[in-house]
Write a protein that holds these residues in place. Structure first.
Motif, PDB file in Angstrom:
ATOM      1  N   HIS A 187      33.270  22.409 119.789  1.00 23.35           N
ATOM      2  CA  HIS A 187      34.116  23.412 120.442  1.00 23.35           C
ATOM      3  C   HIS A 187      34.824  24.100 119.284  1.00 23.35           C
ATOM      4  O   HIS A 187      34.758  23.627 118.137  1.00 23.35           O
ATOM      5  CB  HIS A 187      35.089  22.770 121.427  1.00 23.35           C
ATOM      6  CG  HIS A 187      35.921  21.670 120.841  1.00 23.35           C
ATOM      7  ND1 HIS A 187      36.922  21.909 119.918  1.00 23.35           N
ATOM      8  CD2 HIS A 187      35.871  20.329 120.987  1.00 23.35           C
ATOM      9  CE1 HIS A 187      37.459  20.765 119.548  1.00 23.35           C
ATOM     10  NE2 HIS A 187      36.834  19.777 120.172  1.00 23.35           N
ATOM     11  N   THR A 188      35.532  25.181 119.551  1.00 21.76           N
ATOM     12  CA  THR A 188      36.101  25.920 118.421  1.00 21.76           C
ATOM     13  C   THR A 188      37.637  25.889 118.381  1.00 21.76           C
ATOM     14  O   THR A 188      38.265  26.803 117.858  1.00 21.76           O
ATOM     15  CB  THR A 188      35.595  27.375 118.406  1.00 21.76           C
ATOM     16  OG1 THR A 188      35.928  27.979 119.656  1.00 21.76           O
ATOM     17  CG2 THR A 188      34.091  27.440 118.222  1.00 21.76           C
ATOM     18  N   LEU A 189      38.228  24.839 118.963  1.00 21.13           N
ATOM     19  CA  LEU A 189      39.679  24.668 118.817  1.00 21.13           C
ATOM     20  C   LEU A 189      39.991  24.457 117.334  1.00 21.13           C
ATOM     21  O   LEU A 189      39.165  23.915 116.596  1.00 21.13           O
ATOM     22  CB  LEU A 189      40.154  23.464 119.623  1.00 21.13           C
ATOM     23  CG  LEU A 189      40.076  23.582 121.151  1.00 21.13           C
ATOM     24  CD1 LEU A 189      40.175  22.200 121.804  1.00 21.13           C
ATOM     25  CD2 LEU A 189      41.170  24.493 121.694  1.00 21.13           C
ATOM     26  N   CYS A 190      41.204  24.837 116.906  1.00 30.03           N
ATOM     27  CA  CYS A 190      41.595  24.633 115.506  1.00 30.03           C
ATOM     28  C   CYS A 190      41.457  23.152 115.130  1.00 30.03           C
ATOM     29  O   CYS A 190      41.676  22.279 115.965  1.00 30.03           O
ATOM     30  CB  CYS A 190      43.057  25.000 115.285  1.00 30.03           C
ATOM     31  SG  CYS A 190      43.494  26.693 115.651  1.00 30.03           S
ATOM     32  N   PRO A 191      41.176  22.854 113.863  1.00 30.19           N
ATOM     33  CA  PRO A 191      41.240  21.463 113.420  1.00 30.19           C
ATOM     34  C   PRO A 191      42.634  20.898 113.726  1.00 30.19           C
ATOM     35  O   PRO A 191      43.631  21.580 113.507  1.00 30.19           O
ATOM     36  CB  PRO A 191      41.024  21.560 111.901  1.00 30.19           C
ATOM     37  CG  PRO A 191      40.311  22.854 111.685  1.00 30.19           C
ATOM     38  CD  PRO A 191      40.795  23.782 112.785  1.00 30.19           C
ATOM     39  N   GLY A 192      42.677  19.695 114.268  1.00 30.29           N
ATOM     40  CA  GLY A 192      43.966  19.060 114.549  1.00 30.29           C
ATOM     41  C   GLY A 192      44.625  19.475 115.847  1.00 30.29           C
ATOM     42  O   GLY A 192      45.735  19.041 116.135  1.00 30.29           O
ATOM     43  N   CYS A 193      43.978  20.293 116.653  1.00 31.75           N
ATOM     44  CA  CYS A 193      44.559  20.766 117.918  1.00 31.75           C
ATOM     45  C   CYS A 193      44.731  19.596 118.891  1.00 31.75           C
ATOM     46  O   CYS A 193      43.821  18.804 119.092  1.00 31.75           O
ATOM     47  CB  CYS A 193      43.665  21.819 118.541  1.00 31.75           C
ATOM     48  SG  CYS A 193      44.302  22.423 120.127  1.00 31.75           S
TER      49      CYS A 193
ATOM     50  N   SER B 135      31.146  22.766 126.174  1.00 32.33           N
ATOM     51  CA  SER B 135      31.490  21.466 125.590  1.00 32.33           C
ATOM     52  C   SER B 135      31.754  20.431 126.672  1.00 32.33           C
ATOM     53  O   SER B 135      32.175  19.322 126.386  1.00 32.33           O
ATOM     54  CB  SER B 135      32.732  21.597 124.704  1.00 32.33           C
ATOM     55  OG  SER B 135      32.496  22.539 123.684  1.00 32.33           O
TER      56      SER B 135
ATOM     57  N   SER C 204      42.488  19.056 122.698  1.00 29.24           N
ATOM     58  CA  SER C 204      41.282  18.256 122.923  1.00 29.24           C
ATOM     59  C   SER C 204      41.572  16.752 122.921  1.00 29.24           C
ATOM     60  O   SER C 204      40.856  15.981 123.550  1.00 29.24           O
ATOM     61  CB  SER C 204      40.204  18.608 121.900  1.00 29.24           C
ATOM     62  OG  SER C 204      40.748  18.747 120.617  1.00 29.24           O
ATOM     63  N   MET C 205      42.640  16.340 122.237  1.00 29.80           N
ATOM     64  CA  MET C 205      43.013  14.916 122.307  1.00 29.80           C
ATOM     65  C   MET C 205      43.363  14.570 123.757  1.00 29.80           C
ATOM     66  O   MET C 205      42.982  13.518 124.274  1.00 29.80           O
ATOM     67  CB  MET C 205      44.239  14.640 121.434  1.00 29.80           C
ATOM     68  CG  MET C 205      44.034  14.923 119.951  1.00 29.80           C
ATOM     69  SD  MET C 205      45.583  14.577 119.065  1.00 29.80           S
ATOM     70  CE  MET C 205      45.137  15.098 117.415  1.00 29.80           C
TER      71      MET C 205
ATOM     72  N   ARG D 144      40.212  14.736 126.081  1.00 27.26           N
ATOM     73  CA  ARG D 144      39.361  13.552 125.894  1.00 27.26           C
ATOM     74  C   ARG D 144      39.953  12.354 126.617  1.00 27.26           C
ATOM     75  O   ARG D 144      39.239  11.565 127.227  1.00 27.26           O
ATOM     76  CB  ARG D 144      39.218  13.232 124.402  1.00 27.26           C
ATOM     77  CG  ARG D 144      38.174  14.085 123.681  1.00 27.26           C
ATOM     78  CD  ARG D 144      37.928  13.568 122.265  1.00 27.26           C
ATOM     79  NE  ARG D 144      37.422  12.222 122.279  1.00 27.26           N
ATOM     80  CZ  ARG D 144      37.900  11.218 121.525  1.00 27.26           C
ATOM     81  NH1 ARG D 144      38.896  11.442 120.684  1.00 27.26           N
ATOM     82  NH2 ARG D 144      37.402  10.011 121.610  1.00 27.26           N
ATOM     83  N   GLU D 145      41.262  12.221 126.545  1.00 19.95           N
ATOM     84  CA  GLU D 145      41.871  11.061 127.197  1.00 19.95           C
ATOM     85  C   GLU D 145      41.690  11.098 128.695  1.00 19.95           C
ATOM     86  O   GLU D 145      41.390  10.082 129.325  1.00 19.95           O
ATOM     87  CB  GLU D 145      43.345  10.952 126.821  1.00 19.95           C
ATOM     88  CG  GLU D 145      43.577   9.552 126.350  1.00 19.95           C
ATOM     89  CD  GLU D 145      44.976   9.156 126.039  1.00 19.95           C
ATOM     90  OE1 GLU D 145      45.447   9.550 124.966  1.00 19.95           O
ATOM     91  OE2 GLU D 145      45.559   8.417 126.843  1.00 19.95           O
TER      92      GLU D 145
ATOM     93  N   PHE E 174      33.422  14.981 126.634  1.00 21.38           N
ATOM     94  CA  PHE E 174      33.908  16.235 126.066  1.00 21.38           C
ATOM     95  C   PHE E 174      33.302  16.299 124.669  1.00 21.38           C
ATOM     96  O   PHE E 174      33.558  15.435 123.836  1.00 21.38           O
ATOM     97  CB  PHE E 174      35.432  16.215 126.015  1.00 21.38           C
ATOM     98  CG  PHE E 174      36.037  17.498 125.515  1.00 21.38           C
ATOM     99  CD1 PHE E 174      36.049  18.627 126.324  1.00 21.38           C
ATOM    100  CD2 PHE E 174      36.593  17.584 124.250  1.00 21.38           C
ATOM    101  CE1 PHE E 174      36.604  19.819 125.867  1.00 21.38           C
ATOM    102  CE2 PHE E 174      37.151  18.770 123.795  1.00 21.38           C
ATOM    103  CZ  PHE E 174      37.154  19.883 124.605  1.00 21.38           C
ATOM    104  N   GLU E 175      32.468  17.298 124.417  1.00 22.57           N
ATOM    105  CA  GLU E 175      31.644  17.285 123.207  1.00 22.57           C
ATOM    106  C   GLU E 175      32.261  18.065 122.053  1.00 22.57           C
ATOM    107  O   GLU E 175      33.060  18.978 122.252  1.00 22.57           O
ATOM    108  CB  GLU E 175      30.259  17.856 123.526  1.00 22.57           C
ATOM    109  CG  GLU E 175      29.501  17.082 124.614  1.00 22.57           C
ATOM    110  CD  GLU E 175      29.103  15.662 124.205  1.00 22.57           C
ATOM    111  OE1 GLU E 175      29.192  15.328 123.002  1.00 22.57           O
ATOM    112  OE2 GLU E 175      28.714  14.884 125.094  1.00 22.57           O
ATOM    113  N   GLY E 176      31.826  17.701 120.864  1.00 16.33           N
ATOM    114  CA  GLY E 176      32.270  18.390 119.666  1.00 16.33           C
ATOM    115  C   GLY E 176      31.642  19.771 119.531  1.00 16.33           C
ATOM    116  O   GLY E 176      30.872  20.206 120.381  1.00 16.33           O
TER     117      GLY E 176
END
Ligand SMILES: Cc1ncc(C[n+]2csc(CCOP(=O)(O)OP(=O)(O)O)c2C)c(N)n1
Ligand code: SF4
Ligand code: SF4
Ligand code: SF4
Ligand SMILES: [Mg+2]
Lengths: 317, 156
Positions: free
Chosen positions: A23-29, A66, A32-33, A36-37, A19-21
């Motif tokens: 992307h345009t999710l808010c910082p700290g969203c 992404s 994506s955590m 990624r898991e 899952f690549e960087g």
């Protein structure tokens, strides 16, 4: 299946992100955590679908993707429909021997927000569960329609302020209780359903691996704190998830074959829901004297639910 | 403190972070989208991609890996290798796949994809922290020189 080691974080970290960087999710969203898991807990090929929502719009900003896997998006409500269609196609082609690599293991996963899972895609999800496809559905539960400006969904808890259930002089925010999606999915006869949280990375990775491994339709509700709509500092996403699981607002548990309930995290010293609420702007109004009863009401619901979960765990029903 | 771990191209593929995403730059309008197009994430065969490190992959121009969100940052995390215990907390919780860990070691930060959320700093357990936020324009060596001392436990 090619399970990757989750014995400890050091071993887990030897996985190569799919899952690549940018992307345009808010910082700290937290979305994506969680994604990624899921993608790091297996080396198998993945076919992933997404409902419309923050995750989908932010990871497919044309002409970019992404996703280092096959990924499909059709509409708001039909991630379950599209990924199970792909799963059936894969099954048929495997039988006919027309796949490029007939033996390569493939897992089918759908991601939906709570709006699309609890409300708008509910019957499509229910249909896919009932048809019994071999797939895993993961709900990214941030308790609101975040992508369209934070409207209430049937996952929004009592007392939260949203753009369509506003708090004010005569209103304490949302009046209705959150839908118990985990029980509803277990009632479909699913072999594996669970509620998991990204701060408890190990139980989350274990749960994901189980769901991918088990044959049949599996469902996982994941807590996905949304700094933008819950109104907290992006740096605190994991701290806030700790408050969510320690207050038992989000108990972590699994249900195997609709009856075998296992609690996966038991806080040593459960905190009061008040502490969890105080850390978020969406509950700010509840600290006014006239709305104090709402906090007490939520606390009572949490206590009752925790009691019920423990009794179900013991009784195995 | 080795300067290599602050290398801006650390573990980077040739085409990492080429296009700055921001204010619509490099993006196309809704009426310019090619309908029914398949965007491939890689050039050529993607078999076994899960077992390849970023620097060994052939990302296509459609992969967001080739874009950058560096301009989103106001503050940036700086990594201090001397204190790090390689616990990988920062790796598992970074929402932007920007912690560069290889062979169980934390090596540094992918500054093309880091948005400066500060989650990694929050979850870092060392004392003092091995990751701290500095102004985006701060010099890396100066930041490291300004690293705080070990904090004593506050008496309650
Ligand atoms: C049928 C349909 N209704 C409404 C919308 C508008 N819409 C797009 S994203 C979204 C919110 C998604 O909320 P949720 O599923 O909770 O995901 P989140 O963005 O919170 O992750 C809505 C209402 C749509 N795209 N399609
Ligand atoms: S609005 Fe919330 S869910 Fe959507 S990208 Fe931002 S933090 Fe994530
Ligand atoms: S600041 Fe946020 S995006 Fe940047 S490396 Fe840390 S956790 Fe990742
Ligand atoms: S969280 Fe801190 S100590 Fe752990 S690997 Fe990251 S920088 Fe090192
Ligand atoms: Mg939502």
């Amino acid at each position: 299946m090619a399970i990757t080691s989750i014995k400890n974080l050091k071993e887990f970290s030897t996985n190569n992100d799919r899952f690549e960087g940018a992307h345009t999710l808010c910082p700290g969203c937290a979305h994506s955590m969680i994604v990624r898991e899921l993608m790091n807990c297996t080396d198998d090929n993945l076919v992933i679908s997404s409902n419309t929502g923050c995750l989908e719009v932010s990871t497919a900003v044309y002409p970019f993707t992404s996703w280092d896997t096959s990924w499909i998006h059709i509409g708001f409500e039909n991630a379950a429909t599209s990924v199970t269609a792909a799963q059936v196609m894969h099954k048929v082609r495997k039988k006919k021997g027309t796949l490029k690599d007939n033996d390569a293991p493939v897992k089918f996963v759908a991601f939906g927000g709570d709006g699309s899972t609890f409300d708008i895609g509910f019957q499509w999800l229910s249909g896919a569960m009932e048809r019994g496809h071999d797939f895993t559905y993961i709900c990214l539960d941030n308790e609101n329609y975040a992508n369209t400006g934070g409207q209430r969904s049937s996952a929004t808890p009592v007392g939260a302020h949203t753009s369509t259930a506003q708090a004010g002089t005569h209103s304490y925010g949302k009046k209705q209780k959150k839908k118990d999606i985990v029980s509803i999915m277990a009632a479909h006869g699913s072999p594996y359903v669970a509620q998991l949280a990204p701060n408890k990375w190990k139980s989350m990775a274990k749960g994901f691996q189980k769901a991918l491994e088990v044959e049949g339709p599996c469902f996982i509700n994941t807590v996905s704190p949304c700094c933008t709509e819950w109104k907290f500092d992006p740096k605190d996403t994991i701290n806030l998830t700790d408050l969510a699981t320690d207050s038992l607002m989000f108990p972590i548990y699994e249900i195997i074959d609709s009856h075998e309930l296992n609690i996966l995290y038991r806080p040593k010293n459960p905190i009061k829901v008040e502490e969890y609420m105080a850390a978020q702007g969406r509950y700010k109004h509840l600290f006014k004297p006239q709305y104090r009863h709402v906090i007490d009401m939520v606390q009572k619901d949490i206590d009752d639910k925790w009691d019920l979960l423990q009794r179900r765990e013991e009784a195995r029903l | 403190m080795s300067v290599e771990s602050q290398d801006l191209n650390l573990c980077a593929n040739d085409n990492r972070g080429q296009l700055q995403l921001g204010a619509g730059a490099g993006l196309v309008g809704w009426d310019e989208v090619t309908q029914g197009i398949v965007l491939t994430s890689f050039n050529g065969d993607a078999t076994g991609i899960a077992n390849k490190k970023a620097e060994e992959r052939t990302y296509s121009e459609f992969n967001s890996y080739t874009a950058s969100v560096a301009s989103w940052r106001v503050n940036k995390p700086v990594f201090n290798r001397d204190i790090c215990i390689d616990c990988q907390n920062c790796w598992v919780w970074c929402p932007d796949s920007s912690i560069l860990s290889r062979d169980k070691q934390m090596l540094g930060i992918d500054y093309d994809h880091c948005k400066g959320c500060e989650v990694c700093v929050e979850v870092c357990p060392t004392n003092p922290k091995s990751l701290l936020m500095f102004n985006e324009h701060a010099d890396l060596d100066e930041s490291l020189a300004a690293w705080p001392e070990k904090k004593k436990k506050e008496k309650k």
